[in-house]
Design an enzyme around this catalytic site. Structure first.
Site, PDB file in Angstrom:
ATOM      1  N   ASP A   1     106.400  29.531 176.852  1.00 13.95           N
ATOM      2  CA  ASP A   1     107.510  30.342 177.351  1.00 13.95           C
ATOM      3  C   ASP A   1     107.429  30.456 178.869  1.00 13.95           C
ATOM      4  O   ASP A   1     106.471  31.033 179.404  1.00 13.95           O
ATOM      5  CB  ASP A   1     107.444  31.732 176.712  1.00 13.95           C
ATOM      6  CG  ASP A   1     108.684  32.569 176.977  1.00 13.95           C
ATOM      7  OD1 ASP A   1     109.751  31.978 177.240  1.00 13.95           O
ATOM      8  OD2 ASP A   1     108.594  33.797 176.918  1.00 13.95           O
TER       9      ASP A   1
ATOM     10  N   CYS B   1     115.748  31.262 177.725  1.00 15.31           N
ATOM     11  CA  CYS B   1     115.129  31.179 176.396  1.00 15.31           C
ATOM     12  C   CYS B   1     116.062  30.846 175.239  1.00 15.31           C
ATOM     13  O   CYS B   1     115.896  29.830 174.562  1.00 15.31           O
ATOM     14  CB  CYS B   1     114.446  32.509 176.077  1.00 15.31           C
ATOM     15  SG  CYS B   1     113.115  32.941 177.192  1.00 15.31           S
TER      16      CYS B   1
ATOM     17  N   LYS C   1     107.424  33.313 168.973  1.00 12.38           N
ATOM     18  CA  LYS C   1     108.649  33.942 169.477  1.00 12.38           C
ATOM     19  C   LYS C   1     109.885  33.215 168.972  1.00 12.38           C
ATOM     20  O   LYS C   1     110.087  32.039 169.271  1.00 12.38           O
ATOM     21  CB  LYS C   1     108.614  33.931 171.011  1.00 12.38           C
ATOM     22  CG  LYS C   1     109.915  34.351 171.670  1.00 12.38           C
ATOM     23  CD  LYS C   1     109.820  34.219 173.179  1.00 12.38           C
ATOM     24  CE  LYS C   1     111.181  34.339 173.840  1.00 12.38           C
ATOM     25  NZ  LYS C   1     111.111  34.193 175.299  1.00 12.38           N
TER      26      LYS C   1
ATOM     27  N   HIS D   1     113.669  34.469 168.924  1.00 11.93           N
ATOM     28  CA  HIS D   1     114.721  34.669 169.935  1.00 11.93           C
ATOM     29  C   HIS D   1     116.040  33.968 169.620  1.00 11.93           C
ATOM     30  O   HIS D   1     116.761  33.527 170.518  1.00 11.93           O
ATOM     31  CB  HIS D   1     114.225  34.262 171.333  1.00 11.93           C
ATOM     32  CG  HIS D   1     114.805  35.125 172.412  1.00 11.93           C
ATOM     33  ND1 HIS D   1     114.414  35.054 173.728  1.00 11.93           N
ATOM     34  CD2 HIS D   1     115.757  36.103 172.365  1.00 11.93           C
ATOM     35  CE1 HIS D   1     115.091  35.925 174.444  1.00 11.93           C
ATOM     36  NE2 HIS D   1     115.912  36.581 173.636  1.00 11.93           N
TER      37      HIS D   1
ATOM     38  N   SER E   1     111.860  38.237 173.069  1.00 14.70           N
ATOM     39  CA  SER E   1     110.888  38.102 174.156  1.00 14.70           C
ATOM     40  C   SER E   1     109.906  39.266 174.229  1.00 14.70           C
ATOM     41  O   SER E   1     110.232  40.408 173.886  1.00 14.70           O
ATOM     42  CB  SER E   1     111.621  37.993 175.504  1.00 14.70           C
ATOM     43  OG  SER E   1     112.262  36.759 175.624  1.00 14.70           O
TER      44      SER E   1
ATOM     45  N   ASP F   1     109.789  26.036 177.104  1.00 15.29           N
ATOM     46  CA  ASP F   1     111.217  26.275 176.838  1.00 15.29           C
ATOM     47  C   ASP F   1     112.081  26.179 178.094  1.00 15.29           C
ATOM     48  O   ASP F   1     113.280  25.984 178.007  1.00 15.29           O
ATOM     49  CB  ASP F   1     111.427  27.626 176.151  1.00 15.29           C
ATOM     50  CG  ASP F   1     111.121  28.819 177.048  1.00 15.29           C
ATOM     51  OD1 ASP F   1     110.385  28.665 178.051  1.00 15.29           O
ATOM     52  OD2 ASP F   1     111.622  29.923 176.741  1.00 15.29           O
ATOM     53  N   ASN F   2     111.472  26.334 179.260  1.00 15.97           N
ATOM     54  CA  ASN F   2     112.163  26.147 180.547  1.00 15.97           C
ATOM     55  C   ASN F   2     111.131  26.309 181.650  1.00 15.97           C
ATOM     56  O   ASN F   2     109.988  26.704 181.394  1.00 15.97           O
ATOM     57  CB  ASN F   2     113.329  27.138 180.745  1.00 15.97           C
ATOM     58  CG  ASN F   2     112.975  28.586 180.500  1.00 15.97           C
ATOM     59  OD1 ASN F   2     113.313  29.156 179.473  1.00 15.97           O
ATOM     60  ND2 ASN F   2     112.271  29.194 181.451  1.00 15.97           N
TER      61      ASN F   2
END
Length: 493
Positions: free
Chosen positions: A39, A79, A138, A140, A163, A288-289
């Site tokens: 994350d 996310c 997670k 989300h 989150s 994820d980014n």
């Protein structure tokens, strides 16, 4: 002598008769899949991608024994939309998970929105072929019962529904905004039930890792899919880590959390080897980014995307290109690098083909089967004619081959290159030779600008743009009267 040779030949023949069926049985075993999805971890946050401050020996090993992807992209700088793509093989704009009027660009606690159960997830695709499917970490993609992992193809879910920064204390500060006054203590869920209200976030990585190892042990004799979206480094300015790692890195809390994530990865790889199923298992490690980065972008205290340009939460290369390693002993070529563009949307069609499952044919799936890139087939190129960079519902950039074009914009809420009052001219970067996006070459390549503008228009028609619905968009799910996930509200369901 001739009799001896005949005897040896007979022994070899019999050996072949007895060993070949076993080899065939082994080769027919469906592969296991593990996806470790960190994350907000940045491109330059681990040693295989250039970090000199965070120690990642297990990821060094994984890269040495596997294959790095240096142009592997997510589909959003934040996310929820990024996670929607890894689950569905689609742009988040395709499945309606890029924005909603209640939450904005990421889902908040007690949202009435979530990933539509009518979508087909990678877990559901693999269940067609008898896979045990587990999700630890997670989620989300919706905290209400119809949207939880167990309703989206997973046999087992252990983790938090959103989150780690969406705590009750944060909600109280928000008050009426985003219904913050009703946010519950950060819940840990087992399947559909909250089993712990209020989480010691320092223990999340350790806890998740222990559960992931248990899942692997329990399912070692059958094909399994483990989706392992870690909570860390996460969205807080000071990430969390257990006692064994807190305060031990050279990079403060951010480094502590990354070094624990590295340990976690090593635990899983070691377990696969111990159980003798490492050569049956494809492990993919990514994020994820990109990281949000500190105010001083030369600092690494909130991660770094360098040498790429820009922060997470934008349409920069630093937000969309993520550090990625793939590992499958005997199948993925060791100590190699793939420089072709691939994305998280490709996992669903790739896993489907490897498992002998069918990709949905009644809807558009944006991803591609990238086995040839994973296995290092010589001369293979990216399957993408165009790849789109959206900020919520606004198309900001398009890539083809080495070229990334930021399209002219009249207005925007956030942009990695344009400041307020700018944006009327296109920006063109060669993201292969100009990795930091420092040189706008639009004037030197008008024909490429024209070609990419045409691709951008094609994307708008298909996936939409600001105040312009796309022809092939699908809707997120919505329910009335959502309730906070708590010990009380889930124990009676």
């Amino acid at each position: 002598m001739k009799a001896l040779l005949n005897l040896l030949a007979l022994i070899c023949l019999l050996s072949g008769l007895f060993s070949n069926p076993l080899s065939a049985a082994e080769s027919n075993r469906k592969p296991n899949f593990i996806v470790i999805f960190c994350d907000n971890l940045g491109y330059g946050d681990i040693e295989p991608f250039g970090s000199t401050v965070n120690r990642t020996p297990c990821l060094n090993r994984m890269a040495r024994e596997g294959r790095k992807f240096t142009h592997f992209c997510v589909t959003a700088g934040v996310c929820t939309p990024s996670r929607a793509s890894i689950m569905t093989g689609c742009y988040s704009q395709r499945v309606g998970m890029h924005w909603n009027p209640r939450d904005g660009q990421v889902l908040r606690p007690i949202s009435p929105y979530g990933l539509n159960p009518e979508e087909v997830t990678v877990a559901e695709v693999l269940k067609q072929k008898g896979y045990k499917t587990g999700m630890i970490g997670k989620w989300h993609l919706g905290d209400q019962p119809p949207f939880l992992p167990t309703k989206q193809g997973f046999d087992y879910f252990y983790g938090i529904p959103y989150s780690d920064d969406m705590t009750q204390a944060v909600g109280q500060r928000l008050g009426d905004r985003l219904d913050g006054k009703n946010w519950p203590p950060l819940p840990v869920m087992l399947n559909d039930t909250v089993i712990r209200a209020g989480v010691d976030r320092n223990l999340l990585t350790k806890d998740y890792t222990e559960k992931a190892v248990e899942f692997i042990e329990q399912n070692k004799d059958e094909p399994f899919f483990l989706y392992f979206p870690q909570a860390m480094p996460g969205s807080t300015s000071k990430p969390f880590a257990s006692d064994a790692f807190r305060g031990k890195s050279k990079n403060g809390p951010w480094g502590d959390s990354i070094e624990e994530l590295d340990w976690s990865t090593g635990e899983l790889l070691d377990k696969l080897v111990e159980l003798g199923i490492d050569d049956d298992t494809l492990v993919i490690w990514t994020s994820d980014n990109g990281s949000p980065m500190a105010r001083d972008m030369n600092s690494t205290e909130r991660g770094t995307n360098k040498p790429l340009h820009g922060r997470g939460y934008t349409t920069s290369e630093g937000a969309f290109r993520v550090p990625t390693i793939m590992w499958w002993p005997g199948r993925v070529p060791a100590d190699t690098v793939c420089t072709e563009l691939a994305t998280t949307m490709d996992l669903l069609p790739t896993f489907a083909d490897l498992a002998g499952a069918k990709v949905p044919t009644d809807r558009i799936i944006d991803g591609h089967d990238i086995q040839s890139l994973i296995f290092g087939k010589e001369g293979e190129k990216s399957p993408y004619d165009a790849f789109y960079y959206y900020a919520m519902d606004q198309l900001q950039a398009v890539r083809k081959g080495p070229w990334k074009l930021f399209v002219p914009l009249k207005e925007f809420s956030r942009h990695p290159h344009f400041k307020k009052g700018e944006g009327s001219q296109p920006l063109l970067f060669n993201v292969v030779t100009d990795i930091s996006c420092e040189h706008n070459v639009a004037d030197q390549h008008p024909e490429i600008v024209k070609e990419l503008q045409a691709l951008a228009e094609k994307g708008r028609a298909d996936l939409g743009d600001t105040n312009r619905p796309g022809a092939n968009q699908r809707k997120a799910a919505h329910i009335e009267n959502p309730v906070p996930p708590t010990l009380k509200t889930t124990s009676t369901k």
